[in-house]
Design a protein around this motif. Structure first.
Motif, short mmCIF file in Angstrom:
data_model
loop_
_atom_site.label_atom_id
_atom_site.label_comp_id
_atom_site.label_asym_id
_atom_site.label_seq_id
_atom_site.Cartn_x
_atom_site.Cartn_y
_atom_site.Cartn_z
N ALA A 231 -40.34 25.54 42.76
CA ALA A 231 -41.63 26.34 43.03
C ALA A 231 -42.48 25.93 42.03
O ALA A 231 -43.91 25.95 42.33
N GLU A 232 -42.37 25.32 40.95
CA GLU A 232 -43.09 25.08 40.31
C GLU A 232 -43.68 24.31 40.17
O GLU A 232 -45.17 23.65 39.83
N GLU A 233 -42.95 22.98 41.02
CA GLU A 233 -43.57 21.70 41.34
C GLU A 233 -44.26 22.10 43.00
O GLU A 233 -44.34 20.54 43.17
N GLY A 234 -44.39 23.25 43.47
CA GLY A 234 -44.47 23.07 44.11
C GLY A 234 -43.62 21.97 45.62
O GLY A 234 -44.29 21.66 46.93
N MET A 235 -42.85 22.15 45.87
CA MET A 235 -41.43 21.22 46.42
C MET A 235 -40.86 22.58 47.67
O MET A 235 -40.25 22.40 46.98
N MET A 236 -41.84 22.82 48.66
CA MET A 236 -41.65 24.19 49.66
C MET A 236 -40.98 23.50 50.30
O MET A 236 -39.79 24.35 50.19
N GLU A 237 -40.53 22.27 50.76
CA GLU A 237 -38.67 21.88 51.60
C GLU A 237 -37.82 22.55 51.06
O GLU A 237 -36.96 23.41 51.01
N LEU A 238 -37.70 22.33 49.58
CA LEU A 238 -36.66 21.92 48.47
C LEU A 238 -35.99 23.55 48.43
O LEU A 238 -35.33 23.33 48.44
N HIS A 239 -37.75 24.10 48.34
CA HIS A 239 -37.47 25.18 47.82
C HIS A 239 -36.57 26.47 48.99
O HIS A 239 -36.12 27.25 48.44
N PHE A 240 -37.07 25.66 50.12
CA PHE A 240 -36.81 26.78 51.76
C PHE A 240 -35.27 26.32 51.39
O PHE A 240 -34.81 27.35 51.97
N ILE A 241 -34.71 25.14 51.18
CA ILE A 241 -33.50 24.21 51.80
C ILE A 241 -32.56 25.60 49.94
O ILE A 241 -31.11 25.39 50.61
N ALA A 242 -32.88 25.23 49.76
CA ALA A 242 -32.29 26.31 47.85
C ALA A 242 -31.84 27.30 48.34
O ALA A 242 -31.16 28.32 48.15
N GLY A 243 -33.41 28.09 49.05
CA GLY A 243 -33.11 29.89 49.50
C GLY A 243 -32.74 29.84 50.06
O GLY A 243 -31.61 31.52 50.74
N PHE A 244 -32.21 29.12 51.49
CA PHE A 244 -31.05 29.38 53.32
C PHE A 244 -29.73 28.87 51.95
O PHE A 244 -28.98 30.00 52.49
#
Ligand code: HEM
Ligand code: HEM
Length: 223
Positions: free
Chosen positions: A34-47
């Protein structure tokens, strides 16, 4: 002299231990992405975290005795008394149970609000399309504010574990190895189940999430 005999018993099954340490890695990844704006990684880690938490809650119904959600319910008086008790039952103590329930609630709020959050640029959580603008705005605020609460809860959790360690309780060792030492008089012989069913449930949930909501972010991430 029977009550001075100390037995080594298994308190946390393989799934609970994996759940805990994978959760720590997942939350660090979610914060960093989230801090780095890496939203794809954020979503996958979220799922990933969603599948992990849902499995934990299901395991709380069908899993080991020490994983049961019903074992987490104690009166506030029992929680206060538990600070003074030296010989607590096997599993989470009464005060620790409040902490665990708080984590489950905070994580659920964080996950559900994330599904309805947008970064206002390119990335929308998968439920944004079904929600009104007001709800999406509120979910974004909640996702931000609730993370602060989650962060404070984590600090409190780690401080509590350190205090227990100073008082002589090696809780981290038990969460790593699964085993704890108990006076024989108080120890139950078998409180854990094989983790295989939980692992199957987790893989099915994660597979389902990655093939649906996760397909797009995953394709960006691997390309
Ligand atoms: C326990 C799980 C999660 C944690 C700990 C977490 C944590 C965070 C944090 C710390 C931020 C930055 C907030 C800010 O700066 O205001 C953020 C932003 C965001 N999160 Fe999550 N998140 C989680 C799950 C999810 C999920 C499941 C989704 C959607 C699939 C999601 C979607 C988003 C989006 C779209 C943003 C960007 C918001 C913006 O740019 O204003 N998050 N998350
Ligand atoms: C992202 C950070 C963390 C989160 C969200 C978290 C969350 C949790 C949760 C939900 C449980 C209950 C486990 C269950 O029954 O399923 C738990 C227990 C535990 N955690 Fe953490 N934890 C975090 C970090 C840590 C760290 C860094 C340590 C080590 C210092 C730690 C040590 C423990 C121990 C020893 C227990 C068992 C407590 C007991 O015996 O009742 N945790 N944690």
């Amino acid at each position: 002299m029977d009550d001075q005999v100390v037995k080594r018993i298994k308190v946390w099954d393989g799934f609970i231990r994996s759940f805990h340490w994978l959760l720590v890695i997942a939350i660090a990844t979610l914060y960093f992405s989230a801090e780095e704006g890496m939203m794809e990684l954020h979503f996958i880690a979220g799922f990933f975290t969603l599948a992990l938490l849902l499995t934990r809650l299901i395991w709380g119904l069908i899993g080991s005795k020490t994983a049961k959600l019903s074992a987490l319910l104690h009166s506030p008086i029992a929680a206060i008394k538990s600070f003074k008790q030296t010989n607590e039952p096997v599993g989470h103590g009464a005060a620790g149970s409040y902490m665990v329930l708080a984590f489950f609630a905070l994580l659920l709020v964080q996950l559900v609000s994330g599904l309805m959050t947008t970064d206002d640029i390119l990335t929308d959580g998968p439920l944004v399309q079904y929600a009104s603008n007001n709800v999406v705005e509120w979910a974004g605020w909640l996702h931000h504010t609730n993370f602060d609460l989650l962060f404070y809860a984590i600090i409190l959790h780690v401080v509590a574990i350190v205090i227990y360690r100073i008082k002589g309780k090696r809780l981290v060792k038990a969460m790593v190895t699964g085993y704890t030492d108990k006076e024989a008089g108080n120890a139950e012989v078998k409180v854990t189940k094989s983790p295989w069913l939980a692992i199957v449930i987790f893989v099915v949930l994660l597979g389902g999430l990655l093939m649906t909501w996760g397909a797009e972010p995953l394709s960006y991430l691997v390309s």
